[in-house]
Design a protein around this motif. Sequence first.
Motif, short mmCIF file in Angstrom:
data_model
loop_
_atom_site.label_atom_id
_atom_site.label_comp_id
_atom_site.label_asym_id
_atom_site.label_seq_id
_atom_site.Cartn_x
_atom_site.Cartn_y
_atom_site.Cartn_z
N ASP A 26 0.84 -1.20 0.00
CA ASP A 26 0.00 0.00 0.00
C ASP A 26 0.87 1.25 0.00
O ASP A 26 0.68 2.17 -0.78
CB ASP A 26 -0.92 0.00 1.22
CG ASP A 26 -1.93 -1.14 1.17
OD1 ASP A 26 -2.39 -1.46 0.07
OD2 ASP A 26 -2.23 -1.71 2.25
N SER A 27 1.85 1.26 0.90
CA SER A 27 2.78 2.39 0.99
C SER A 27 3.93 1.99 1.89
O SER A 27 3.73 1.37 2.94
CB SER A 27 2.09 3.63 1.55
OG SER A 27 3.00 4.71 1.64
N GLN A 31 7.25 6.97 2.48
CA GLN A 31 7.12 7.09 1.02
C GLN A 31 6.42 8.39 0.64
O GLN A 31 5.47 8.80 1.31
CB GLN A 31 6.33 5.88 0.50
CG GLN A 31 6.01 5.91 -0.98
CD GLN A 31 5.18 4.70 -1.41
OE1 GLN A 31 5.60 3.57 -1.22
NE2 GLN A 31 4.01 4.95 -1.98
N SER A 33 3.82 10.90 -1.13
CA SER A 33 2.38 10.65 -1.32
C SER A 33 1.98 10.51 -2.78
O SER A 33 1.02 9.81 -3.10
CB SER A 33 1.58 11.79 -0.67
OG SER A 33 1.95 13.04 -1.25
N ASP A 34 2.70 11.15 -3.68
CA ASP A 34 2.30 11.17 -5.09
C ASP A 34 2.93 10.01 -5.86
O ASP A 34 3.70 10.21 -6.80
CB ASP A 34 2.66 12.51 -5.73
CG ASP A 34 4.14 12.84 -5.57
OD1 ASP A 34 4.77 12.29 -4.64
OD2 ASP A 34 4.67 13.63 -6.39
N VAL A 35 2.59 8.79 -5.48
CA VAL A 35 3.12 7.59 -6.14
C VAL A 35 1.94 6.86 -6.77
O VAL A 35 0.97 6.51 -6.10
CB VAL A 35 3.83 6.66 -5.13
CG1 VAL A 35 4.22 5.34 -5.80
CG2 VAL A 35 5.08 7.36 -4.59
N SER A 36 2.04 6.62 -8.08
CA SER A 36 0.93 6.00 -8.80
C SER A 36 1.24 4.61 -9.33
O SER A 36 0.33 3.89 -9.73
CB SER A 36 0.50 6.89 -9.97
OG SER A 36 1.60 7.10 -10.86
N GLN A 39 3.29 -1.60 -6.61
CA GLN A 39 4.40 -2.24 -5.92
C GLN A 39 3.91 -3.54 -5.29
O GLN A 39 2.86 -3.56 -4.64
CB GLN A 39 4.96 -1.35 -4.82
CG GLN A 39 5.55 -0.03 -5.27
CD GLN A 39 6.08 0.77 -4.09
OE1 GLN A 39 7.19 0.55 -3.60
NE2 GLN A 39 5.28 1.70 -3.61
N LYS A 102 13.11 8.93 5.83
CA LYS A 102 12.09 9.07 4.80
C LYS A 102 12.62 8.60 3.46
O LYS A 102 13.82 8.39 3.28
CB LYS A 102 11.62 10.52 4.72
CG LYS A 102 10.91 11.01 5.96
CD LYS A 102 10.42 12.44 5.80
CE LYS A 102 9.70 12.91 7.05
NZ LYS A 102 9.21 14.31 6.91
N LYS A 105 11.92 10.30 -4.07
CA LYS A 105 11.86 9.70 -5.39
C LYS A 105 13.23 9.74 -6.06
O LYS A 105 13.97 10.72 -5.94
CB LYS A 105 10.84 10.42 -6.27
CG LYS A 105 9.40 10.11 -5.94
CD LYS A 105 8.47 10.76 -6.96
CE LYS A 105 7.03 10.35 -6.74
NZ LYS A 105 6.13 10.96 -7.74
N ALA A 320 5.93 -3.79 5.94
CA ALA A 320 5.36 -3.24 4.71
C ALA A 320 5.83 -4.02 3.48
O ALA A 320 5.08 -4.15 2.49
CB ALA A 320 5.73 -1.77 4.57
#
Length: 470
Positions: A26-27, A31, A33-36, A39, A102, A105, A320
């Motif tokens: 999920d995350s 990570q 926030s703007d990940v499309s 994974q 953290k 990208k 995760a």
Amino acid sequence: MVFLLWFLLVNTLCSISIRINGEMIDSLPGQPSDVSFTQFSGYIVTDKSRGRALFYYFAGAQSEDELSKPLTLWLGGGHDCSIATVGMFYEHGPFRPTKDGKLVKNPYSWNLVSNMLYVDTPIVAYSFSNTTSDYQAWCDFETAYENLKFLRKWFLRFYEYRNLDFYIAGDSYGGHLAPQLAALILEDNRNPAHLRPIKLKGIALGNPILEKMSLSNVEHLWYHGIISEEVYGMQKKVCNATTMIDEFLSGELSEYCSDIEIMLSEEIGHDMDKENLVFQSCESSSISSSQQHYLATETADPCLRDWVGEYINRPDVQKALHANTTGWQYPWNFTSPGKTSDVILHNFAIDILPTLSALLMSDIPVLIYSGDQDLRIPVSHTREVATVLAVRLKLTTLEMNGPWYDGKEIGGWSQTFGNSGRCNKVGNLTFATVRGGAHFVPSSSPSQALTLFKAFLKGSPPPRTNPNHY
């Protein structure tokens, strides 16, 4: 008929449910926030009777239609190194950890142009076995078969990627793992029972170990002025490169070679990073927040190895990633504990050049790239290996040696060999240096590495033009 359709529908829905609940990420902690892109991570059981399972991480292509992009399997590291986590966080994965825990990208991630699949193989890092002997006695032959079993079972679970063009890439000991798996895939594809062969399109190898003399770096050390003329001359006289490598692989150094090894170590110094001649040491306490972000996204980061280690050892990160499900108590590291040197050394002596020759003769293109600041696998030897391959196969030069460009800058030099105009098609062989590149090129030279990877996927040599010239 209705029952059959109902069965297929239920089976599909169950498969999707299992994947979403057990393997979709999920995350990741920290990570952006703007990940499309998608994974997935988890385990593929390769031998149920021995309790053996390989850990993988998958990053879908950053594209509106990821199925329009190829699939690349990354096999770096080796028998005592984590392949998946080093590849995804230290080299060319979509994120890089920072000092504050953290993720930022990676603007040079390889999933910009390809779906990426990373796997810890054979039994390293998060991969595991319930059979103790599996940790002590692996050879390249067994590893190749294990990787093929993994791949076929992964495709059964992720069937939508089954028909994509498929590439294998790797660095360091990936020079063994990638070609051996590629050869096995071609052999397996000829099995009439497999109606859907794996669409292998090429392999890329960075600073690869291809035969035992790849490990010889004394001349490279002398050329860079790191060792003295006296020690260099003594080494050539009493324990030349061939003798030293043969004794190293046997696990026993003679008195003469042992003395030379001590002299070499003293002159090199303890603070020298053998993977990168020009790398600076990590002084993380003196790096500001803005510098952290720049280092993590735009250039080689001297502290990245530390930050990867800190990040991947966090329980919330492992949860995760659906990793470490066995509750392994050892802290994660770039190398795996418990491996004996003998397990690894006997594999180094295997000559991979015949395997590469066979792949080229089967019309599989090969890219060999080499960072010119690597002290482990010298660029001079990698270039020599590429030349030997071209001579053995009687390849002609399709593109003369010359500079290739990463944007407006010279990225390195390259030369491409092939057999244009001959009856039997042979895959092109490209050798490229990476200017300023280290042992792990995507980490030290991320922009150059992505440029090479893009050209490789297109089936073309590295770009030879400078945009400013037009």
